[in-house]
Design a protein around this motif. Structure first.
Motif, PDB file in Angstrom:
ATOM      1  N   LYS A   1       5.751   4.557 -13.995  1.00 53.43           N
ATOM      2  CA  LYS A   1       7.194   4.294 -14.042  1.00 53.43           C
ATOM      3  C   LYS A   1       7.539   3.017 -13.270  1.00 53.43           C
ATOM      4  O   LYS A   1       8.336   2.191 -13.730  1.00 53.43           O
ATOM      5  CB  LYS A   1       7.961   5.481 -13.464  1.00 53.43           C
ATOM      6  N   LEU A   2       6.914   2.841 -12.106  1.00 59.89           N
ATOM      7  CA  LEU A   2       7.165   1.650 -11.299  1.00 59.89           C
ATOM      8  C   LEU A   2       6.732   0.378 -12.023  1.00 59.89           C
ATOM      9  O   LEU A   2       7.443  -0.634 -11.997  1.00 59.89           O
ATOM     10  CB  LEU A   2       6.422   1.758  -9.967  1.00 59.89           C
TER      11      LEU A   2
ATOM     12  N   THR B   1       0.650  -4.583 -11.147  1.00 61.96           N
ATOM     13  CA  THR B   1      -0.665  -3.989 -11.371  1.00 61.96           C
ATOM     14  C   THR B   1      -0.892  -2.920 -10.318  1.00 61.96           C
ATOM     15  O   THR B   1      -0.528  -3.108  -9.151  1.00 61.96           O
ATOM     16  CB  THR B   1      -1.778  -5.048 -11.249  1.00 61.96           C
ATOM     17  N   PHE B   2      -1.470  -1.802 -10.720  1.00 59.40           N
ATOM     18  CA  PHE B   2      -1.741  -0.701  -9.792  1.00 59.40           C
ATOM     19  C   PHE B   2      -3.236  -0.660  -9.483  1.00 59.40           C
ATOM     20  O   PHE B   2      -4.061  -0.588 -10.385  1.00 59.40           O
ATOM     21  CB  PHE B   2      -1.307   0.633 -10.404  1.00 59.40           C
ATOM     22  N   LEU B   3      -3.581  -0.733  -8.200  1.00 58.53           N
ATOM     23  CA  LEU B   3      -4.967  -0.634  -7.770  1.00 58.53           C
ATOM     24  C   LEU B   3      -5.160   0.669  -6.995  1.00 58.53           C
ATOM     25  O   LEU B   3      -4.466   0.918  -6.004  1.00 58.53           O
ATOM     26  CB  LEU B   3      -5.351  -1.819  -6.879  1.00 58.53           C
TER      27      LEU B   3
ATOM     28  N   THR C   1       0.832  -1.193   0.000  1.00 55.50           N
ATOM     29  CA  THR C   1       0.000   0.000   0.000  1.00 55.50           C
ATOM     30  C   THR C   1       0.872   1.251   0.000  1.00 55.50           C
ATOM     31  O   THR C   1       2.000   1.237   0.488  1.00 55.50           O
ATOM     32  CB  THR C   1      -0.951   0.029   1.213  1.00 55.50           C
ATOM     33  N   GLY C   2       0.332   2.321  -0.565  1.00 59.59           N
ATOM     34  CA  GLY C   2       1.078   3.580  -0.602  1.00 59.59           C
ATOM     35  C   GLY C   2       2.420   3.445  -1.294  1.00 59.59           C
ATOM     36  O   GLY C   2       3.448   3.897  -0.787  1.00 59.59           O
ATOM     37  N   SER C   3       2.405   2.826  -2.467  1.00 57.29           N
ATOM     38  CA  SER C   3       3.675   2.466  -3.112  1.00 57.29           C
ATOM     39  C   SER C   3       4.002   3.295  -4.346  1.00 57.29           C
ATOM     40  O   SER C   3       4.774   2.869  -5.203  1.00 57.29           O
ATOM     41  CB  SER C   3       3.673   0.977  -3.468  1.00 57.29           C
ATOM     42  N   SER C   4       3.458   4.510  -4.442  1.00 55.94           N
ATOM     43  CA  SER C   4       3.773   5.360  -5.596  1.00 55.94           C
ATOM     44  C   SER C   4       5.178   5.938  -5.527  1.00 55.94           C
ATOM     45  O   SER C   4       5.790   6.230  -6.552  1.00 55.94           O
ATOM     46  CB  SER C   4       2.770   6.519  -5.700  1.00 55.94           C
ATOM     47  N   GLN C   5       5.688   6.132  -4.311  1.00 62.44           N
ATOM     48  CA  GLN C   5       6.987   6.778  -4.162  1.00 62.44           C
ATOM     49  C   GLN C   5       7.632   6.364  -2.844  1.00 62.44           C
ATOM     50  O   GLN C   5       7.058   5.615  -2.057  1.00 62.44           O
ATOM     51  CB  GLN C   5       6.831   8.299  -4.176  1.00 62.44           C
TER      52      GLN C   5
ATOM     53  N   ALA D   1       8.448  -2.286  -3.116  1.00 65.61           N
ATOM     54  CA  ALA D   1       7.923  -2.979  -4.292  1.00 65.61           C
ATOM     55  C   ALA D   1       9.057  -3.414  -5.221  1.00 65.61           C
ATOM     56  O   ALA D   1       9.088  -4.558  -5.694  1.00 65.61           O
ATOM     57  CB  ALA D   1       6.939  -2.072  -5.030  1.00 65.61           C
ATOM     58  N   LEU D   2       9.993  -2.514  -5.463  1.00 64.92           N
ATOM     59  CA  LEU D   2      11.113  -2.822  -6.358  1.00 64.92           C
ATOM     60  C   LEU D   2      12.018  -3.907  -5.773  1.00 64.92           C
ATOM     61  O   LEU D   2      12.484  -4.790  -6.497  1.00 64.92           O
ATOM     62  CB  LEU D   2      11.924  -1.555  -6.636  1.00 64.92           C
TER      63      LEU D   2
END
Length: 256
Positions: free
Chosen positions: A46-47, A59-61, A12-16, A23-24
């Motif tokens: 980008k991710l 996948t982005f939710l 969760t909250g993995s945009s930046q 995640a990476l």
């Protein structure tokens, strides 16, 4: 080494920042990733590309986890994406800087709903999935050194992290019979976008560094490495713990 081969992780909250680093890191070790944020923007895109380039799926939710039904739906939708879910990393969180006597109910609710209530019901949804399918599960919560030490003008934030500390300990006992492990990672001063104003203020930054025995800020990747350890089978006998990633800050702290 692919510690997460055939594993699926929701972060969760993995945009930046720390969430993106987690995640990476797990993708680099073989996991397929469910990314999450309030909106999908160029950071999320980008991710996805970075993870795809590693040969993993992403996948982005979109979901605001401060809303209980949203976070329950997020976990259930994450299961549907790849047909399973092995790891839940609760990274999303917010903080508000206010004098205690000026905090509004709306601000308090936002912090507590995001950092504790939403996380509570997200873990519940994940635990139900694991129990229903008789599959093991691993939860890693992003706490803070402020589950342990004071942070004046951030009373609601500290209360949320203190609550998370106790929640994790309690759930470690309650969920252990179902082969579900749960631990906290508690970052100290980390060089992330949320700390940009600190990094741009040399005097304030120097005051923080005085409290850190290692005399430097941590990097998101430093936190992600500990998250990956706790999420992996290397930590198969670890549950109910908080791992501090703080350069020694927590037990060397003096309010300036």
């Amino acid at each position: 080494m692919e510690r997460f081969k055939d594993k699926v992780a929701l972060v969760t909250g993995s945009s930046q920042g720390i969430g993106a680093a987690c995640a990476l890191r797990m993708a680099s070790e073989g996991a397929d990733i469910i990314l999450n944020g309030r909106t999908l923007d160029e950071r999320g895109e980008k991710l996805i590309n970075q993870i795809n380039e590693m040969g993993r799926k992403a996948t982005f939710l979109v979901a605001d986890i401060s809303l209980t039904q949203n976070v329950i739906n997020l976990v259930n939708d994450a299961v549907k994406v790849y047909g399973k879910l092995d790891i839940l990393v609760n990274n999303a969180g917010v903080e508000k800087n206010h004098n205690f006597w000026e905090v509004t109910e709306e601000e308090y609710d936002l912090v507590m709903d995001t950092n504790l209530k939403g996380l509570f019901f997200g873990i519940q949804a994940f635990a139900k999935y694991c129990m229903d399918h008789k599959t093991p599960g691993t939860v890693v919560n992003m706490s803070s050194v402020h589950e342990e030490i004071i942070f004046p003008h951030f009373a609601a934030y500290c209360a949320s992290k203190g609550g998370l500390k106790m929640l994790t300990r309690n759930l470690a006992t309650e969920l252990a019979p179902f082969n579900i492990r749960i631990n906290n990672v508690a970052p100290g001063a980390i060089a992330t976008p949320i700390n940009k104003s600190l990094m741009d203020n040399k005097e304030q930054l120097n005051n923080v560094l005085k409290n850190i025995p290692m005399k430097k800020l941590g990097a998101p990747e430093d936190v992600a490495a500990v998250v990956a350890f706790l999420a992996s089978d290397d930590a198969r006998y670890v549950t109910g713990s908080t791992y501090f990633v703080d350069g020694g800050l927590t037990y060397h702290y003096e309010e300036q």
